[in-house]
Design a protein around this motif. Sequence first.
Motif, PDB file in Angstrom:
ATOM      1  N   MET A   1       0.831  -1.208   0.000  1.00 52.23           N
ATOM      2  CA  MET A   1       0.000   0.000   0.000  1.00 52.23           C
ATOM      3  C   MET A   1       0.867   1.260   0.000  1.00 52.23           C
ATOM      4  SD  MET A   1      -2.895  -1.443   2.555  1.00 52.23           S
ATOM      5  CE  MET A   1      -3.659   0.100   2.932  1.00 52.23           C
ATOM      6  N   MET A   2       1.985   1.179   0.704  1.00 53.78           N
ATOM      7  CA  MET A   2       2.882   2.342   0.731  1.00 53.78           C
ATOM      8  C   MET A   2       3.530   2.550  -0.640  1.00 53.78           C
ATOM      9  SD  MET A   2       2.631   3.798   3.555  1.00 53.78           S
ATOM     10  CE  MET A   2       3.999   4.930   3.599  1.00 53.78           C
ATOM     11  N   ARG A   3       3.793   1.419  -1.324  1.00 54.28           N
ATOM     12  CA  ARG A   3       4.410   1.525  -2.651  1.00 54.28           C
ATOM     13  C   ARG A   3       3.476   2.216  -3.627  1.00 54.28           C
ATOM     14  NH1 ARG A   3       5.244  -3.750  -4.822  1.00 54.28           N
ATOM     15  NH2 ARG A   3       4.548  -4.712  -2.908  1.00 54.28           N
ATOM     16  N   HIS A   4       2.154   1.943  -3.457  1.00 57.48           N
ATOM     17  CA  HIS A   4       1.168   2.580  -4.331  1.00 57.48           C
ATOM     18  C   HIS A   4       0.420   3.644  -3.533  1.00 57.48           C
ATOM     19  CE1 HIS A   4       1.499  -1.679  -5.957  1.00 57.48           C
ATOM     20  NE2 HIS A   4       2.139  -0.924  -6.819  1.00 57.48           N
ATOM     21  N   LYS A   5       1.185   4.569  -2.968  1.00 54.50           N
ATOM     22  CA  LYS A   5       0.623   5.570  -2.062  1.00 54.50           C
ATOM     23  C   LYS A   5      -0.539   6.336  -2.683  1.00 54.50           C
ATOM     24  CE  LYS A   5       4.418   6.848   0.187  1.00 54.50           C
ATOM     25  NZ  LYS A   5       5.581   7.659   0.256  1.00 54.50           N
ATOM     26  N   GLY A   6      -0.328   6.819  -3.909  1.00 59.32           N
ATOM     27  CA  GLY A   6      -1.346   7.640  -4.578  1.00 59.32           C
ATOM     28  C   GLY A   6      -2.643   6.872  -4.740  1.00 59.32           C
TER      29      GLY A   6
ATOM     30  N   SER B   1      -3.587   4.106  -3.159  1.00 64.20           N
ATOM     31  CA  SER B   1      -4.185   3.736  -1.871  1.00 64.20           C
ATOM     32  C   SER B   1      -4.898   4.926  -1.232  1.00 64.20           C
ATOM     33  CB  SER B   1      -3.109   3.229  -0.911  1.00 64.20           C
ATOM     34  OG  SER B   1      -2.434   2.155  -1.462  1.00 64.20           O
ATOM     35  N   LEU B   2      -4.266   6.101  -1.294  1.00 61.58           N
ATOM     36  CA  LEU B   2      -4.881   7.284  -0.673  1.00 61.58           C
ATOM     37  C   LEU B   2      -6.151   7.694  -1.414  1.00 61.58           C
ATOM     38  CD1 LEU B   2      -1.953   9.605   0.412  1.00 61.58           C
ATOM     39  CD2 LEU B   2      -3.690   8.580   1.851  1.00 61.58           C
TER      40      LEU B   2
END
Lengths: 377, 227
Positions: free
Chosen positions: A19-24, A26-27
């Motif tokens: 999820m952190m890798r795909h921050k945009g 996920s947010l």
Amino acid sequence: MITLLRKQRYFIDYTLGTMMRHKGKSLGLLSVYTMIIFMLASVMLFSHAMRSEAVALLADSPEIVVQRIQAGRSVMVPADYLQRIGKLRGVTEKRGRLWGYYYDPAVKANYTVMASEQDQLTINDIVIGEGIGRTRGLSVGDYLTLRSHEGKAFSFRVSRLLESESELISSDLLLMNPQGYRQLFGIDESLYTDLVLSVRNPREIQKIAEKLTRLLPDSRPILRSEILRTYESLFSWRQGVMLILLLGSVLAFVIFAWDKASGLSAEERKEIGILKAVGWETGEVMRMKFWEGVIISLMAFLIGYLAAYLHVFYTSAGLFEPVLKGWSVLYPSFQLTPSVDGLQLATLFFFTVLPYTLATIVPVWRTSITDPDLVMR
Amino acid sequence: MLIELTDVRKAFNQGKPNEFWAIQGITTQFEVNRISCLKGASGSGKTTLMSMIGCLSRPTSGRIRLQDRTISSLPERFLTQVRRHTFGFIFQRFNLIPGLSVVENIMLPAYPLGLKASSLRSRAERLLEQFLLVDKASNPVEWLSGGEAQRVAICRALINDPQILIADEPTANLDSRLSREFMVLLDQLSKAGKTVLISSHDPVVFDSPVVDRVVELEDGLMVSGEG
């Protein structure tokens, strides 16, 4: 057992990392999801709170209110109607009430004014609701000046502030001595606003109402259950209207969930292929993606619901107020009593968190049962 | 004898107009502690054959046996267990997961084992030391050069201590110096008891003195290299 827990921890760690890798992404997902939950929960919380207010409002009210109707309009009831009613079986108490509205130009609001015998108020005393106290800056010992029907100013000393389970009941209420009420509004001793009857057995209420109509043909008995039903339908209807207005966003969410269910991006498919190739089982890949769905949907649910709770109970549902309250906006402003319906909460959870989690699992399952070689190609 | 293939065939899009037989009946054996190389042009079926041996896909027909156990007909769940404990893969494009650090990529195959964090970490650190990657441990894999990325892929393949290493076109993205270095690494692993299967059309690989056997494929058929 410890190994199993450790495995789950690794899966959750990996999921959080993903999820952190795909921050945009996920947010973005979290924001849309949270907004949907916030809107749906706001409507549900508001409507439920309004219904609870109505129930609280009517909890101590008499079982039957009798109005006099003349030319289709409600008019004052002569005091001798109490004698004409006589002794009805099942009626434990009957009395006349004096109540009405007073427009206060200072705050451009209507107050509900009632005569109270129970409070043993002197002719110069008045009890005020918390809303009035807040709006006019009054506390016990201060004076409130009201103009009579003849334009004469009467000053009343605030003897108490009303406290109630529901601010909706007491917010705009003024209680005064019956004599003072009659003087203020110029109402004759022989008249009441309406009559109220208390009935011991709820199953006899309908029968008593029928007898009243026969005894006093120009009267209209109003039952407490009817008022409650009216409130319930009114707020259910308003909730329905609001939900229809929100249908667009709900639909967008459904499309979005469907999109998730119908396929994964090439990057996601490849990642699943790699995980399978390096020895992850189908169930383990699904568990990892399950945690992703759970983390996103639970976070969205909790944040959205909490925001809705604050919105409804601490900002008086500012966004939806005009639709949900309708034209009959109450003055002075009041705050809803916080109340949460477990069933409503469960329904919202069932129709948002579960579908989303399933929507994320299905395509992952489809990909992970395919040969890793084929997925990676 | 470790790996035995009997009349192995593989079709893609079977029953459809674009049906294609990538492997058309291969029977051979691969022995333990040896480096075997599948040689052939692109489309000859090297990757497909390696995938079937490594349990990444199943043959359409025929049989693959591993230590007297037929693996080609195992259900998915058991196939994964075989894959996890027996094989380590090094892919042509390395297939590292971007965004994860070097050490996280290396530990990935071991997560489902549920090992203690400290023992998992020490396994990874041993490999990082062995392959001279200690100073890169916390770097994201996107920052690595081709040679470094491949060494990470080797570490990942070795983390569960597999018996067999499968390397598909491992030198395709490396220059000749790095390719030769890679072959030296494979030799060390073979000497340490690993069985290595490589597919390649790079002469640096199939002409390398460390390779024990070369099997040549053409259009899904074995044309030379009977074991």
